[in-house]
Design a protein around this motif. Structure first.
Motif, mmCIF file in Angstrom:
data_model
loop_
_atom_site.group_PDB
_atom_site.id
_atom_site.type_symbol
_atom_site.label_atom_id
_atom_site.label_comp_id
_atom_site.label_asym_id
_atom_site.label_seq_id
_atom_site.Cartn_x
_atom_site.Cartn_y
_atom_site.Cartn_z
ATOM 1 N N ASP A 114 26.062 23.303 7.207
ATOM 2 C CA ASP A 114 25.925 22.870 8.384
ATOM 3 C C ASP A 114 25.031 21.997 7.806
ATOM 4 O OD1 ASP A 114 27.478 23.720 9.606
ATOM 5 O OD2 ASP A 114 26.139 25.641 10.251
ATOM 6 N N ARG A 115 24.192 21.569 6.378
ATOM 7 C CA ARG A 115 23.155 20.220 6.420
ATOM 8 C C ARG A 115 22.999 19.537 6.587
ATOM 9 N NH1 ARG A 115 21.316 23.708 0.401
ATOM 10 N NH2 ARG A 115 20.401 25.059 1.216
ATOM 11 N N ARG B 136 19.857 23.950 9.762
ATOM 12 C CA ARG B 136 20.324 23.529 9.209
ATOM 13 C C ARG B 136 20.363 22.544 7.110
ATOM 14 N NH1 ARG B 136 21.755 18.600 12.637
ATOM 15 N NH2 ARG B 136 24.081 19.038 13.377
ATOM 16 N N SER C 31 20.413 18.507 4.781
ATOM 17 C CA SER C 31 18.882 18.783 5.663
ATOM 18 C C SER C 31 17.815 17.790 5.330
ATOM 19 C CB SER C 31 18.137 20.062 5.054
ATOM 20 O OG SER C 31 18.094 20.048 3.612
#
Length: 243
Positions: free
Chosen positions: A72-73, A66, A76
């Protein structure tokens, strides 16, 4: 099994982990259980894992992925603004992984359970330390509970209870952890060398002060011998009981 300790001090944080994992007495492997992520001058995050290896590796892999894939983080751990939110993100990731591996969802006694220590510092706030449970919820270290142990904790705990003080200098804190691990290594074969440790100084935002201690490390062997001698001397110096 595993033994990991994360400790909060006045000057920063100290972490130590063993590296043994096994599925029986004849199936022993070495895996790293201490991981770091950093943005120079802005943040350092340290994570320690105990529990099912597939679960902990999946959590670390997802955290890494991520950071690489913007879509898709979510976000993060290098983007969230506080260590509290880092702990929440790690807890959510652990819960997601456990849920995906068992139809019943995350439970404390699940085959796929894991426990995590996460600590570090983000610019603008002090160093913080959290313990994340298999269900994904977590607690923070405090003056009353300044360190966390995960895995095979009972053998090394008495030494920490007697030796810990918040104003310990880093060298003394590392010695204290070495002795806690030395007692655990002698008492439980499921905990094993090498040992990984990291010393984090408040405001440094750096993971430069970390090292791996192997079974043949001369300092660790000498410390073990001298600790045993010191215990025998202390016993001899105490008043005798009437028999």
């Amino acid at each position: 099994m595993t033994y990991c300790v994360g400790m909060r001090l006045d000057d920063g944080l100290v972490f130590m982990s063993d590296t043994r994992t096994n599925a029986g007495v004849d199936n022993v492997f070495t895996f790293r259980k201490l991981f770091t992520w950093s943005t120079p001058g802005e943040r350092l995050i340290v994570l320690q894992t105990a529990g099912n290896l597939a679960t902990t590796q999946a959590v670390v892999s997802l955290l890494n992925e991520r950071m690489k894939a913007p879509e898709d983080r979510n976000p993060s751990i290098l983007e969230v603004p506080t260590m509290f939110q880092v702990a929440k993100l790690v807890g959510d990731t652990l819960r997601e992984v456990v849920r995906s591996q068992t139809a019943k969802g995350p439970t404390a006694d699940s085959t796929f359970s894991a426990t995590i220590i996460v600590g570090g510092q983000i610019a603008g706030s002090e160093p913080r330390l959290f313990l994340i449970y298999p269900e994904g919820n977590f607690i923070e270290a405090s003056d009353e509970n300044p360190y966390f142990q995960i895995g095979e904790a009972k053998y090394g705990r008495p030494i920490l209870l007697r030796g810990y003080a918040p104003d310990l200098a880093f060298p003394d804190a590392v010695k204290l952890l070495f002795l806690s691990f030395e007692s655990t290594l002698k008492a439980n074969l499921s905990v094993g060398m090498p040992l990984d440790f990291l010393v984090y100084e408040d405001g440094s935002f750096s993971d430069d002060r970390q090292k791996r201690i192997t079974a043949d490390d001369p300092y660790f062997r000498d410390l073990s011998v001298k600790w045993g001698e010191a215990i025998r001397i202390a016993i001899a110096s105490l008043p005798d009981v009437e028999l």
